[in-house]
Design an enzyme around this catalytic site. Structure first.
Site, short mmCIF file in Angstrom:
data_model
loop_
_atom_site.label_atom_id
_atom_site.label_comp_id
_atom_site.label_asym_id
_atom_site.label_seq_id
_atom_site.Cartn_x
_atom_site.Cartn_y
_atom_site.Cartn_z
N SER A 143 -19.39 65.68 49.07
CA SER A 143 -19.50 65.04 48.01
C SER A 143 -19.42 67.13 46.93
CB SER A 143 -21.28 65.09 47.30
OG SER A 143 -20.86 64.78 46.15
N GLY A 144 -18.23 66.48 46.02
CA GLY A 144 -18.12 68.00 45.10
C GLY A 144 -15.96 68.20 45.39
N THR A 148 -12.59 61.48 44.55
CA THR A 148 -12.09 60.35 43.27
C THR A 148 -11.04 61.42 42.37
OG1 THR A 148 -14.55 60.28 43.60
CG2 THR A 148 -13.31 59.58 41.50
N ASN A 193 -22.38 67.46 42.37
CA ASN A 193 -21.00 67.07 42.32
C ASN A 193 -22.22 66.21 41.27
OD1 ASN A 193 -19.19 66.16 41.71
ND2 ASN A 193 -18.63 65.09 42.81
N SER A 196 -20.39 61.91 41.27
CA SER A 196 -20.16 61.64 42.95
C SER A 196 -20.29 60.87 42.91
CB SER A 196 -22.23 62.34 43.13
OG SER A 196 -21.58 61.74 44.75
N SER A 197 -19.38 59.86 44.35
CA SER A 197 -19.20 58.63 43.83
C SER A 197 -20.09 57.91 44.92
CB SER A 197 -18.22 58.11 45.10
OG SER A 197 -16.61 58.80 43.87
N GLY A 417 -17.38 62.49 53.22
CA GLY A 417 -17.16 62.99 54.15
C GLY A 417 -18.57 63.06 54.78
N GLU A 419 -22.07 64.25 56.14
CA GLU A 419 -23.09 65.20 54.90
C GLU A 419 -24.05 65.42 55.87
OE1 GLU A 419 -23.26 62.53 51.10
OE2 GLU A 419 -24.84 62.00 52.59
#
Length: 1050
Positions: A143-144, A148, A193, A196-197, A417, A419
């Site tokens: 994330s970040g 995206t 993020n 974040s998605s 990704g 985590e």
């Protein structure tokens, strides 16, 4: 004259030197975009290498990260590992995404430009167009890291560079506008993020035969529904809630019963982060509303969608009180009124469903009150279910607006990704399981791609040792023994199942696995860093501790039946699609969340395996989201979890550098006198000559069919340094011969002018000829129905010629092919004559090639067709089967029978079943056909002889049975009556009888029943009926009953 030639050759060499120098200057222009990979090698000390494959110390993680740092400091955020793109988030705007940049990457060879996400996009697009195979681009990272944004850049690249039309522009807009909608409903601010998605997304971009984007399709995975009801400190709920409150018009908020203050809603205050400096909710709201309109949402659909979003906020504000008995009751009736109106349900029914649950016991429904904890859980479960299903509906709605059939596809996978947090739960377990599967796929496809390239070039493939993480995937997903199966079993079993019992079962079932441990099973050192409620998995990327608290609840993800019933009664059209009434009738327990994710992940793997993959690996440089800051520890962590070192090791296992002969020779030809200024022979010979001159050792390179493979980066660097030196010497020669170049300039201008004049004359002549041809053609078309004349003769000749050429290309290939091109009016008669002659010739040729055995077979098949086609059910099944010469060999027929036949030659023999005239008892017999008669044999006895001349006829039914009757004269005292027989090869047998006896016209195919003579003037009847299976038996009415299945409808 000789001096003139020498000067001319010298001038030619100078011009080539000048041209090479100018090309070099263009390549290293100020914007840096057109710098080829090789050009940047000379600046490698300052900006590193553009491809990690060229790292000298490729096994060193420190060297890998140092190369990333050098490039990051120079704002070079993209680097390759072979064909894999590594992207570092710069946390600032870089001027490398303009239309000019897009055009520079459009249609250019992958390695001829500096690394960029546009290069990956263009390479996938060109591969799809030229190789006609679907592509996919896999984007991963934590994330970040910029996943995206990378997917947005790819979509924008296709939107700008692909062919367009009005319809295509509409689709492009919808594809682009789907992003802000999905981000609003599926993204949220997290600690790492701001955008974040919180779901995985796979999008297919569909292209038509022209290469224009004409549609799309989206699949979503594992939406983080728990975020709806709970957020960690410093995090937010999904963007759409804040956008609605901040940007919604006053009338809209009033209708929805909302206030312009996020702090008023329990589902929005838990993270204590209502506003974020980098997010403008008011502006984003306008973007989302516009995007919904562009995608094709009607006003009614938008209204109902916003009703659902507002209802989730009202659900969160429902408060409960507790009675003395412990039962819960609702204290906020205002929220119930809003919910009833927004969801379109009965308020009283909803209120009861939120405080009671329905239990079905022995077929009876019982209502049980909920305590405070249960009621709160039911409310939250409803909120998650409503939001989660609405999100799925939203994705499906977008798909409907983008749908297009029969298209080529480029897929975009934007998925979470690996985590690893301080506290890892069920969501991290699923996400990391997904990354294990992707890593497995990634290594397999990378190895396959390498192996395919080596085999295509004729280079010996050397097996690569690598860590195969299948053992970890099996640990998670294996049936009956995997972690998911154990979790499901614990969720489904009766009794007091809990997270702790799940952990205990894990220890008992897979406790001995090398990649799993728990606090109980660990050694003393490990126990110090593990909680008692944790288990540890050794993933491909490292160790992760998972806390089992909440595993069972999140995996069950259950919604009480009475809450489902309320939602099924909703007047909101979106909810009626989200909550299907068929769910209520289905007594089968719904699949758990982990199993659903496992199934959808398996389907995703199938999709990805069916496509040619490209990869984008995104890295976050620091946690503070600051531009220019490079955190070594954080980046080392990501390099490890993205498996980049493993990927580099696989890519470098053989040769570090490979290029087509033409590219390599064009770049380095100036280093060898024999190849400079130009090489006239084969490219492979030119490259071989060049590398020998450069002193390459045999172990440093290999020559393939179309490429050179260089094993060590230092070999390439030495060549590049030599080229840099050579360029300086060429520059000096250019300066020395500039005068000669100026002297030739005037001559060259005159020559160019003269040549251009000749070319212009030729073009003008071709245009005149083309115009005359078109003019004659049009005039001929106008006069085409007239008699032949000067005005139409060209057109008629062309039409005849075109027809004959078309006929030549499309002549029938076999005698069964009845196709024939349609002839123009003037050639109809000639066409018909040609067709007859051609078919006669084909038939004659076919007949000439037929051997006697096959001719005999065809003659028999022709007789069978005339007798049985469209008359008997089992005839079609007999067509592909060859007729046998006999069904009994000499050993199966008693010698005494053969002796009794004497000189009569036996033509065919088949085993049959004979049914007695009295009682219809079945008897095994043999039917022998000779030249003159049919003989029925029982072992060594000739039971009955029927001369063909005396055979009155043969009767058979229209069904699929094998029963037939041989009719004989009643006045013949030698005969006891008609013979009832049954054969397993009825079509073949009767065809043989018809040919031997010349009785093809005497075979009667009956429907319903057959009457036959039993002897002494008595008659018998055989009744035929359709049924499920073949059955022959005596009926109660004294008839012989035959039941046969119907195989073919006539």
């Amino acid at each position: 004259m000789l001096a003139h030639n020498v000067d001319f050759n010298l001038t030619r060499v100078c011009l080539e030197c000048l041209f090479a120098s100018s090309i070099y200057r263009i390549a290293v222009g100020s914007d840096g975009v057109r710098i080829s990979m090789e050009s940047a090698l000379t600046a490698r000390d300052r900006v590193g290498v553009q491809d990690f494959v060229l790292l000298e110390n490729h096994t060193s993680e420190a060297a890998f990260i140092e190369n990333l740092r050098k490039r990051f400091k120079e704002n070079l955020i993209y680097t390759y590992i072979g064909s894999v793109l590594v992207s570092v988030n710069p946390y600032k705007d870089l001027e490398i995404y303009t239309k000019n940049h897009m055009e520079r990457y459009r249609g250019v060879n992958f390695y001829e430009v500096s690394p960029h996400v546009y290069a990956v996009s263009d390479n996938s697009y060109r591969s799809m167009r030229t190789e006609h195979k679907d592509q996919c681009i896999l984007i991963s990272g934590e994330s970040g890291a910029g996943k995206t944004e990378a997917s947005k850049k790819i979509l924008q690249y296709y939107a700008v560079t692909c062919p367009a039309s009005d319809q295509v522009e509409t689709v492009k807009d919808r594809l682009l506008q789907s992003n802000p909608v999905l981000e609003a409903f599926g993204n949220a601010k997290t600690l790492r993020n701001d955008n974040s998605s919180r779901f995985g997304k796979y999008m297919d971009i569909q292209f038509d035969f022209k290469g224009a984007p004409v549609g799309g399709h989206i699949l979503n995975y594992l939406l983080e529904k728990s975020r709806v009801v709970h957020q960690n400190h410093g995090e937010r709920n999904f963007h759409i809630f804040y956008q609605l409150i901040e940007g919604g018009e006053e009338d809209l908020l009033r209708r929805l019963g909302l206030e312009r203050n996020p702090q008023q809603y329990q589902y929005l205050v838990k993270g204590n982060c209502p506003k974020v400096s980098s997010i403008n909710d008011r502006s984003d709201w306008k973007v989302v509303r516009k995007a919904l309109s562009v995608i094709g949402f009607s006003e009614d659909e938008v209204e109902e969608l916003l009703n659902i979003i507002a209802s989730v906020l009202h659900l969160g504000n429902i408060q409960y009180g507790g009675e003395d008995s412990g039962n819960a009751y609702i204290t906020t009736d205002t929220q119930i009124k809003y919910l009833a109106r927004l969801l379109g349900v009965d308020g009283l029914v909803l209120k009861e469903a939120l405080t009671h649950k329905t239990i079905i016991a022995k077929g009876e429904e019982l209502k049980s009150p909920l305590n405070l904890e249960q009621a709160s859980s039911a409310r939250d479960a409803l909120s998650k279910a409503v939001y989660g299903r609405t999100f799925t509906w939203l994705v499906n709605k977008i798909n409907v607006s983008l749908t297009y059939k029969n298209a080529s596809v480029i897929g975009l996978l934007d998925i979470y990704g690996f985590e690893v947090f301080q506290h890892n739960s069920f969501e991290q377990f699923c996400i990391n399981y997904c990354n294990e599967k992707l890593q497995q796929l990634f290594i397999e496809l990378t190895l396959k791609s390498e192996q395919d390239e080596y085999e295509a070039e004729g280079i010996t493939w050397e097996p690569v040792q690598y860590f195969n993480n299948k053992i970890i995937c099996d640990l998670v997903e294996e049936k009956f023994k995997g972690i998911i199966s154990i979790l499901d079993e614990e969720c489904l079993r009766p009794g007091d199942a809990s997270d702790i019992t799940f952990l205990e079962k894990l220890e008992n079932t897979v406790g001995g696995h090398a990649h799993l441990t728990t606090h109980k099973l660990a050694d003393g050192k490990t126990r110090k860093v593990m909680g008692r409620e944790e288990f540890r998995l050794l993933h491909y990327a490292g160790e992760v501790n998972y806390n089992v608290n909440g595993f069972l609840d999140k995996n069950n993800d259950l919604l009480f039946r009475n809450l489902k019933e309320v939602m099924c009664m909703s007047d909101n059209k979106i909810l009626t699609q989200c909550f299907d009434r068929a769910e209520l009738k289905d007594s089968k327990r719904p699949e758990t969340a982990a199993t659903q994710f496992k199934t959808s992940l398996a389907k995703l793997m199938e999709i990805l395996m069916s496509k040619e993959p490209s990869y984008v690996r995104c890295i976050k440089p620091n946690d503070a989201k600051q531009a220019g800051r490079f955190d070594d520890v954080l980046i080392r962590h990501q390099v490890k979890y993205l498996g980049l070192m493993e990927n580099l090791r696989v890519r470098r296992a053989g040769f570090a550098y490979r290029r087509h002969y033409e590219t390599f020779l064009q770049r380095y030809k100036s280093l060898c006198p024999e190849t400079w200024p130009s090489w006239q022979g084969k490219l492979a010979d030119g490259v071989s000559t060049l590398v020998k001159h450069l002193g390459y050792k045999p172990e440093e390179y290999k020559l393939g069919r179309s490429k050179i493979f260089i094993r060590f980066p230092k070999t390439l660097f030495a060549t590049e340094d030599a080229l840099e030196t050579r360029k300086h010497s060429l520059g000096e020669r250019v300066t020395y011969h500039m005068v000669l170049v100026d002297g030739c300039h005037l001559l060259s201008l005159r020559t160019v002018a003269w040549w251009r004049g000749i070319l212009a004359c030729r073009r003008a002549q071709r245009k005149r000829q083309a115009a005359n041809t078109i003019r004659r053609f049009i005039k001929g078309f106008i006069y085409r129905h007239n008699e032949r004349c000067p005005e139409n003769e060209y057109f008629l000749d062309y039409v005849r010629y075109s027809f004959l050429m078309k006929l030549r290309r499309n002549l029938p290939k076999s005698v069964l092919d009845k196709s024939w091109p349609t002839a123009p009016t003037a050639l109809i008669e000639a066409s018909e004559q040609l067709r007859k002659l051609y078919m006669q010739n084909m038939v004659w040729g076919y007949c000439k090639r037929i051997n006697p055995e096959w001719k005999h077979q065809l003659e028999q098949k022709m007789v069978a067709s005339e007798i049985f086609k469209n008359k008997k059910d089992n005839y079609p099944q007999s067509v592909p089967k060859l007729f046998m010469g006999t069904r009994l060999n000499g050993e199966e027929i008693n010698p005494k029978v053969l002796q009794s036949l004497g000189s009569e030659k036996m033509k065919y023999a088949v085993p049959v079943t004979k049914y007695d005239r009295k009682g219809y008892k079945a008897r095994p017999r043999q039917l022998l056909l000779t030249s003159n008669c049919a003989v029925i044999v029982e072992e060594a006895k000739l039971k009955q002889r029927i001369d063909y001349a005396a055979l009155k006829g043969i009767s058979v039914s229209s069904l699929s049975d094998g029963v037939f009757v041989l009719h004989v004269p009643t006045e013949d005292k030698k005969q006891k009556g008609d013979v009832v027989l049954q054969s397993d090869h009825i079509i073949e047998t009767l065809t043989k009888v018809a040919i031997c006896a010349d009785k093809a016209n005497s075979i009667n195919i009956n429907q319903g029943s057959i009457t036959f003579t039993m002897g002494q003037g008595k008659e018998g009847i055989i009744d035929f009926t359709s049924g499920s299976e073949l059955l022959v038996a005596k009926a109660k009415n004294g008839h012989l009953s035959v039941t046969a299945p119907r195989l073919n409808s006539r």
